[in-house]
Enzyme design. Structure first.
Site, PDB file in Angstrom:
ATOM      1  N   CYS A  75       0.859  -1.189   0.000  1.00 33.60           N
ATOM      2  CA  CYS A  75       0.000   0.000   0.000  1.00 33.60           C
ATOM      3  C   CYS A  75       0.890   1.232   0.000  1.00 33.60           C
ATOM      4  CB  CYS A  75      -0.873  -0.023   1.256  1.00 33.60           C
ATOM      5  SG  CYS A  75      -1.900   1.447   1.447  1.00 33.60           S
ATOM      6  N   CYS A 190      -0.869   3.467  -6.522  1.00 36.69           N
ATOM      7  CA  CYS A 190      -1.786   2.874  -5.540  1.00 36.69           C
ATOM      8  C   CYS A 190      -1.958   1.440  -6.008  1.00 36.69           C
ATOM      9  CB  CYS A 190      -3.127   3.603  -5.536  1.00 36.69           C
ATOM     10  SG  CYS A 190      -4.425   2.733  -4.624  1.00 36.69           S
TER      11      CYS A 190
HETATM   12  N1  DGL Z   1      -3.975   0.386  -1.986  1.00 35.85           N
HETATM   13  C1  DGL Z   1      -3.639   1.599  -1.333  1.00 35.85           C
HETATM   14  C2  DGL Z   1      -2.394   2.249  -1.939  1.00 35.85           C
HETATM   15  O1  DGL Z   1      -1.563   1.588  -2.543  1.00 35.85           O
HETATM   16  C3  DGL Z   1      -4.664   2.657  -1.051  1.00 35.85           C
HETATM   17  C4  DGL Z   1      -6.115   2.505  -1.161  1.00 35.85           C
HETATM   18  C5  DGL Z   1      -6.838   3.294  -0.099  1.00 35.85           C
HETATM   19  O2  DGL Z   1      -7.054   2.722   0.966  1.00 35.85           O
HETATM   20  O3  DGL Z   1      -7.176   4.483  -0.299  1.00 35.85           O
HETATM   21  O4  DGL Z   1      -2.174   3.415  -1.792  1.00 35.85           O
END
Ligand code: DGL
Length: 267
Positions: A75, A190
């Site tokens: 993330c 993301c």
């Molecule tokens: N998957 C997460 C990232 O790589 C973010 C998604 C979220 O919770 O807003 O930033």
């Protein structure tokens, strides 16, 4: 002596599956726990102090329960904020983070117009600014903090139909034309966004290179494991894998089928 490692892959939701599947290709014998903090999703709109506290609390529970050899923070929104605090709190645990792939994007771009498509949290981070200053000096970098894309990707992986228009309007400002040049590289900063890559490519006003850092994160996790535990070890039993949701909610039938396709039975 080598052994199969226990790998905890963590994200706010299911975007981290894009990273998990790349690690599983390199480390098929590893034991995996995939933890989605769906009770805290989406992370993109959280304030920084609150999000650090949230991530530390979720990690405390997961690390206590699973005692992983390595934690992969799949993330960007969490990694660009909380990696130093995680490493300080658990010095005995290996951590690999996911941060915007600005360095390869700058190196790859011919027009020197690149865009970073991320959550509002990631585009606001000091860490992201530092990456731009350090690695993208020769480029004009457009930061696009999408409010809705992570949720749209999460809905898509839960089996919902997503309207093209909703996706197109979220990516539109990544495409910049200036003095006869056009954006030619977009960083998917993301981990949810590669889940929508087919739509992005189809809806793009012109073709660009989209950078998904998942394969590079997987190689980095493997390298850290080799340095600390040795190479992948054969495992007599079927590798143990499971998905955990912090809400405690059981996945729907359609989500369970998707997780199974990723080789992840929900626990
Ligand atoms: N998957 C997460 C990232 O790589 C973010 C998604 C979220 O919770 O807003 O930033």
């Amino acid at each position: 002596m080598t052994r199969s490692p226990k790998i905890l892959v963590f994200d706010s939701g299911l975007g981290g599956l894009t990273v998990f599947s790349e690690i599983a290709k390199i480390r098929p014998n590893a034991e995996f726990v995939y933890c989605a903090d769906d009770a805290g999703f989406p992370y993109g709109s959280w304030g920084e102090p609150e999000l650090v506290a949230r991530i530390l609390a979720v990690m405390a529970a997961q690390i206590d329960q699973h005692e992983p050899d390595i934690v992969v923070i799949a993330c960007n929104t969490a990694s660009t904020l909380a990696l130093p605090q995680l490493r300080a709190r658990w010095p005995g645990v290996l951590f690999v983070g996911t941060v915007p792939a600005i360095k390869p994007a700058a190196a790859m771009s011919r027009t020197k117009l690149i865009s970073v498509l991320a959550t509002p949290g990631t585009v606001a981070r000091d860490y992201t600014q530092k990456l731009i200053q350090e690695f993208a000096g020769g480029c004009a970098v457009t930061l696009v903090g999408s409010k809705h894309l992570a949720k749209l990707a999460e809905s898509a992986i839960h089996g919902e139909e997503i309207a093209d228009g909703a996706i197109a309007s979220e990516i539109a400002s990544c495409f910049v034309q200036r003095e006869g040049a056009r954006t030619d590289v977009i960083v998917l900063a993301c981990t949810h966004y590669p889940l929508l890559l087919e739509s992005f490519a189809r809806l793009a006003p012109w073709p660009v290179d989209w950078i998904d850092s998942a394969p590079a994160i997987a190689r980095r996790a493997d390298q850290v494991l080799v340095e600390n535990l040795g190479p992948d070890a054969p495992n007599g039993d079927a590798p143990r894998r499971r998905a955990i949701f912090t809400s405690g909610a059981a996945p729907s039938e359609s989500l369970a089928a998707t997780l199974a396709r990723y080789g992840l039975p929900a626990a």
